[in-house]
Design a protein around this motif. Structure first.
Motif, short mmCIF file in Angstrom:
data_model
loop_
_atom_site.label_atom_id
_atom_site.label_comp_id
_atom_site.label_asym_id
_atom_site.label_seq_id
_atom_site.Cartn_x
_atom_site.Cartn_y
_atom_site.Cartn_z
N ALA A 138 0.84 -1.20 0.00
CA ALA A 138 0.00 0.00 0.00
C ALA A 138 0.88 1.25 0.00
CB ALA A 138 -0.91 0.00 1.22
N LEU A 139 0.46 2.27 -0.76
CA LEU A 139 1.24 3.50 -0.86
C LEU A 139 0.54 4.70 -0.24
CD1 LEU A 139 2.67 3.30 -4.50
CD2 LEU A 139 3.72 2.52 -2.37
N GLU A 140 -0.73 4.89 -0.57
CA GLU A 140 -1.45 6.07 -0.08
C GLU A 140 -2.93 5.88 -0.31
OE1 GLU A 140 -1.59 9.16 -3.76
OE2 GLU A 140 0.36 9.01 -2.76
N CYS A 141 -3.73 6.76 0.26
CA CYS A 141 -5.15 6.79 -0.04
C CYS A 141 -5.55 8.22 -0.40
CB CYS A 141 -5.99 6.27 1.13
SG CYS A 141 -5.96 7.29 2.62
N ASN A 142 -6.64 8.33 -1.13
CA ASN A 142 -7.18 9.63 -1.52
C ASN A 142 -8.63 9.68 -1.06
OD1 ASN A 142 -4.90 10.65 -3.34
ND2 ASN A 142 -5.33 8.63 -4.18
N VAL A 143 -8.89 10.43 -0.02
CA VAL A 143 -10.24 10.49 0.54
C VAL A 143 -10.93 11.72 -0.07
CG1 VAL A 143 -11.63 10.42 2.63
CG2 VAL A 143 -9.34 9.44 2.63
N ARG A 144 -11.38 11.54 -1.30
CA ARG A 144 -12.02 12.58 -2.09
C ARG A 144 -12.40 11.97 -3.42
NH1 ARG A 144 -7.72 13.67 -5.52
NH2 ARG A 144 -5.69 13.23 -4.60
N ARG A 145 -13.02 12.74 -4.27
CA ARG A 145 -13.27 12.31 -5.64
C ARG A 145 -11.97 12.45 -6.42
NH1 ARG A 145 -17.85 13.66 -3.37
NH2 ARG A 145 -19.63 12.34 -3.90
N THR A 146 -11.59 11.38 -7.10
CA THR A 146 -10.28 11.33 -7.72
C THR A 146 -10.39 11.43 -9.23
OG1 THR A 146 -10.27 8.92 -7.96
CG2 THR A 146 -9.55 9.80 -5.84
N ALA A 147 -9.25 11.21 -9.89
CA ALA A 147 -9.22 11.28 -11.35
C ALA A 147 -10.00 10.15 -12.02
CB ALA A 147 -7.77 11.24 -11.83
N THR A 148 -10.42 9.14 -11.25
CA THR A 148 -11.17 8.03 -11.85
C THR A 148 -12.65 8.01 -11.50
OG1 THR A 148 -10.74 6.48 -10.03
CG2 THR A 148 -9.09 6.60 -11.79
N THR A 149 -13.07 8.73 -10.46
CA THR A 149 -14.46 8.61 -10.03
C THR A 149 -15.44 9.15 -11.06
OG1 THR A 149 -14.10 10.62 -8.71
CG2 THR A 149 -14.07 8.54 -7.54
N THR A 150 -15.12 10.29 -11.67
CA THR A 150 -16.02 10.84 -12.69
C THR A 150 -16.07 9.93 -13.91
OG1 THR A 150 -15.66 13.11 -11.95
CG2 THR A 150 -16.49 12.81 -14.19
N ALA A 151 -14.91 9.40 -14.32
CA ALA A 151 -14.88 8.51 -15.48
C ALA A 151 -15.72 7.26 -15.24
CB ALA A 151 -13.44 8.12 -15.80
N HIS A 152 -15.60 6.68 -14.06
CA HIS A 152 -16.40 5.48 -13.76
C HIS A 152 -17.89 5.80 -13.72
CE1 HIS A 152 -18.31 2.57 -10.91
NE2 HIS A 152 -17.71 1.74 -11.74
N ALA A 153 -18.24 6.95 -13.12
CA ALA A 153 -19.64 7.35 -13.10
C ALA A 153 -20.17 7.56 -14.51
CB ALA A 153 -19.81 8.62 -12.27
N LEU A 154 -19.35 8.16 -15.37
CA LEU A 154 -19.74 8.39 -16.76
C LEU A 154 -19.97 7.07 -17.49
CD1 LEU A 154 -19.92 9.90 -19.49
CD2 LEU A 154 -17.41 9.94 -19.50
N VAL A 155 -19.01 6.15 -17.37
CA VAL A 155 -19.12 4.88 -18.07
C VAL A 155 -20.33 4.10 -17.58
CG1 VAL A 155 -18.01 2.62 -18.33
CG2 VAL A 155 -16.67 4.72 -18.62
N THR A 156 -20.55 4.10 -16.27
CA THR A 156 -21.71 3.40 -15.70
C THR A 156 -23.01 4.02 -16.20
OG1 THR A 156 -20.41 2.87 -13.73
CG2 THR A 156 -22.80 2.69 -13.55
N ARG A 157 -23.03 5.32 -16.28
CA ARG A 157 -24.24 6.01 -16.73
C ARG A 157 -24.55 5.72 -18.19
NH1 ARG A 157 -25.03 12.58 -16.03
NH2 ARG A 157 -27.18 12.72 -16.81
N LEU A 158 -23.52 5.60 -19.01
CA LEU A 158 -23.73 5.41 -20.44
C LEU A 158 -23.98 3.96 -20.82
CD1 LEU A 158 -20.97 7.77 -21.89
CD2 LEU A 158 -23.42 8.20 -21.74
N THR A 159 -23.66 3.03 -19.92
CA THR A 159 -23.86 1.62 -20.21
C THR A 159 -25.32 1.27 -19.98
OG1 THR A 159 -21.61 1.13 -19.50
CG2 THR A 159 -23.13 -0.72 -19.68
N ARG A 160 -25.97 0.82 -21.01
CA ARG A 160 -27.40 0.56 -20.91
C ARG A 160 -27.68 -0.71 -20.10
NH1 ARG A 160 -27.52 5.18 -21.94
NH2 ARG A 160 -28.20 6.13 -23.88
#
Length: 429
Positions: A317-339
Motif C-alpha cells: 500500500a502507498l497512499e489513499c485519496n479520501v475525495r473524488r479522484t481522477a477516476t471517479t467521474t470517469a467510472h460514473a460516466l461509463v456506468t451512466r452510459l452503459t445501458r
C-alpha cells in the motif's frame, strides 16, 4: 454505487480542484493545471443542475456532453469564477459578487445538494452559505472531526500510521522533516538501491522524486516541511481500488491499473483482471478495511487506495485519496452510459497527442471519421473526457468496450486517428 448519478435531487457540483487537501496552498501552478480538468464535471450533471467551475467551459464541449448524455442543451447552469489563485472557491464567490445569484439558482432547485470534488472546510462553508446539504451526508453536513480525519488521511504520513494500524503491508519508509531529509535518504540508500521521496501532502505524483545511490544531488526543501522516504519497489505495477462509504456500509465498486510516467498519474485502465486473484482480493480487502475505518469516523463518500504489486504479486500500500479522484467521474460516466442489460464494460482514461492543434469540433470529427465517436446507445467507443486543451494537442479521453482486448484495439485506433503518441504508458510507480 454512483452517488453522483443516483441521487434524485439537483446537484450543485463544486469543481474545487484548488483544495488544500491535495497539495500545499503555495502550489498555485499545479492547482491551476489541475483546474483545467474541471469541465469534466459536466458528465455528472442532469437538467437543472449547477456547475461551479474555476475555468470557462466552451460551448462546443457543453453541446457535446449534452448530446452524448441525451439531455437538453443548456439545461445545466454554469457559474465560472474569475482567476483567484490561492483563494478558496467559497471566498472567491463572495468576493466576485456571485454568491447572491448562486443562491437564487439554488432556490429554483428545491432539495439541491452540494457535490464537492474535495471535502474541505471551504466547501462546507459554501454549503452553509447556500443552506443546502452535502451529498451524501444523512445529517446534512459532516462534523468538524470528519474534516480533520479526511485531511489527515490525505497526507502520506497520516496514511502510513493508519495503514499500520489496519495491518496493510507498506514499503519500508520514514517520515521526516525537510531538515532531516538528506540524512534519512542516505540511511535508506545504505540498505536499498533506490528510494522514493514524497512530499507529505501531494497528489497525482506531484513533487515525487526517485533517488538512487549514484545520485550526487539531494533535495533541500524548507526545514520544517514534511516528507516521506520509502523503498522503491522495482518492476512493480501501480494499481488502485475505489471504495465508497454509504449509510448502508462499504463497497468496492471497481479496481484497475494506474498508468504512470515518472511517478505521475497519466491514466487508468479497469478492471484489474490480469493479476493473481489473491492479489486482487487482498487489495479489495484492504480497501474495505480502510472504508470501515472511514465509516467509523462519520465519513461518507468515495475514496481510493493506491498500491503497487511486485513481480511475485506481493502488494504494498502507498497512499489513499479520501475525495473524488481522477477516476471517479470517469467510472460514473461509463456506468451512466452503459445501458441496462449489458455487462459492465472495460474502460480506460488517458491522453492522446495530436500532431497539430485542433479545435474541439475538429477533434470530434476525427473520432467520427474513424468510427470511434461514442453515441447514446452504443456499447463501445471513445469520448473526449474534458474540454479542448490549452495547446490544442493533448486530448484527454475515456474509452469503453465489452472487454479488455477490444478496449486495447480502440485505443490503438484512437492513436492512429488523432495523434502521434498516446499518453499514459506504464512506468515507474
Amino acid at each position: 454505487m454512483n452517488t453522483e448519478c443516483e441521487d434524485p435531487a439537483a446537484l450543485v457540483v463544486l469543481a474545487n480542484f484548488e483544495s488544500p487537501l491535495a497539495v500545499g496552498a503555495r502550489e498555485v501552478s499545479i492547482q491551476r493545471q489541475w483546474s483545467q480538468q474541471a469541465p469534466r464535471k459536466l458528465w455528472l450533471t442532469r437538467p437543472g443542475d449547477v456547475v461551479i467551475t474555476p475555468v470557462p467551459i466552451s460551448e462546443p464541449f457543453r453541446r457535446y456532453v449534452a448530446e452524448r448524455l441525451g439531455t437538453p442543451r443548456n439545461s445545466v447552469r454554469v457559474v465560472t469564477l474569475p482567476d483567484t489563485p490561492g483563494l478558496p472557491m467559497s471566498q472567491a464567490l463572495k468576493g466576485q459578487g456571485l454568491l447572491r445569484p448562486l443562491r437564487a439558482m439554488v432556490r429554483d432547485a428545491p432539495g439541491a445538494r452540494l457535490l464537492p470534488t474535495a471535502l474541505d472546510a471551504a466547501s462546507i462553508a459554501l454549503a452553509a452559505d447556500l443552506d443546502i446539504p452535502v451529498l451524501p451526508y444523512e445529517a446534512g453536513r459532516p462534523r468538524p472531526d470528519v474534516l480533520r480525519a479526511v485531511a489527515e488521511l490525505n497526507t502520506k504520513s497520516g496514511f502510513r500510521i493508519r495503514a499500520g494500524q489496519l495491518a496493510l503491508r507498506l514499503p519500508h519508509g520514514v517520515v521526516c522533516t525537510g531538515a532531516q531529509l538528506g540524512r534519512v535518504i542516505g540511511e535508506l540508500l545504505s540498505t536499498y538501491e533506490e528510494v522514493v521521496v514524497k512530499p507529505d501532502r501531494s497528489a497525482g505524483g506531484h513533487g515525487l522524486r526517485f533517488v538512487t545511490r549514484n545520485d550526487r544531488s539531494r533535495p533541500a526543501p524548507p526545514p520544517h516541511s514534511r516528507w516521506v522516504v520509502e523503498r522503491y519497489v522495482a518492476d512493480a505495477r501501480a494499481v488502485s481500488a475505489q471504495g465508497e462509504v454509504t449509510a448502508a456500509g462499504v463497497e468496492v465498486p471497481y479496481d484497475g491499473e494506474m498508468r504512470m510516467s515518472g511517478g505521475s498519474f497519466t491514466g487508468y485502465r479497469a478492471p484489474l483482471d490480469d493479476l493473481p486473484e489473491k492479489t486482487r482480493e487482498e487489495l479489495a480487502g484492504w480497501t474495505r478495511a480502510l472504508g470501515r475505518h472511514l465509516a467509523a469516523t462519520g465519513y461518507r463518500g468515495p475514496y481510493s487506495l493506491d498500491a503497487v504489486a511486485d513481480r511475485s504479486g506481493t502488494l504494498y500500500a502507498l497512499e489513499c485519496n479520501v475525495r473524488r479522484t481522477a477516476t471517479t467521474t470517469a467510472h460514473a460516466l461509463v456506468t451512466r452510459l452503459t445501458r441496462a442489460g449489458h455487462p459492465a464494460p472495460a474502460w480506460s482514461t488517458g491522453t492522446v497527442r495530436t500532431g497539430s492543434r485542433l479545435s474541439f469540433d475538429r477533434a470530434v470529427a476525427r473520432l467520427d471519421k474513424a468510427g470511434l465517436d461514442f453515441r447514446p446507445g452504443d456499447v463501445e467507443g471513445v469520448l473526449l473526457y474534458t474540454d479542448r486543451p490549452k495547446d490544442g494537442r493533448g486530448w484527454r479521453y475515456a474509452a469503453l468496450a465489452p472487454d479488455r482486448a477490444r478496449l486495447a484495439e480502440l485505443e490503438a485506433r484512437l492513436t492512429a486517428a488523432l495523434g502521434s503518441a498516446q499518453g499514459g504508458p506504464k512506468g515507474r510507480n
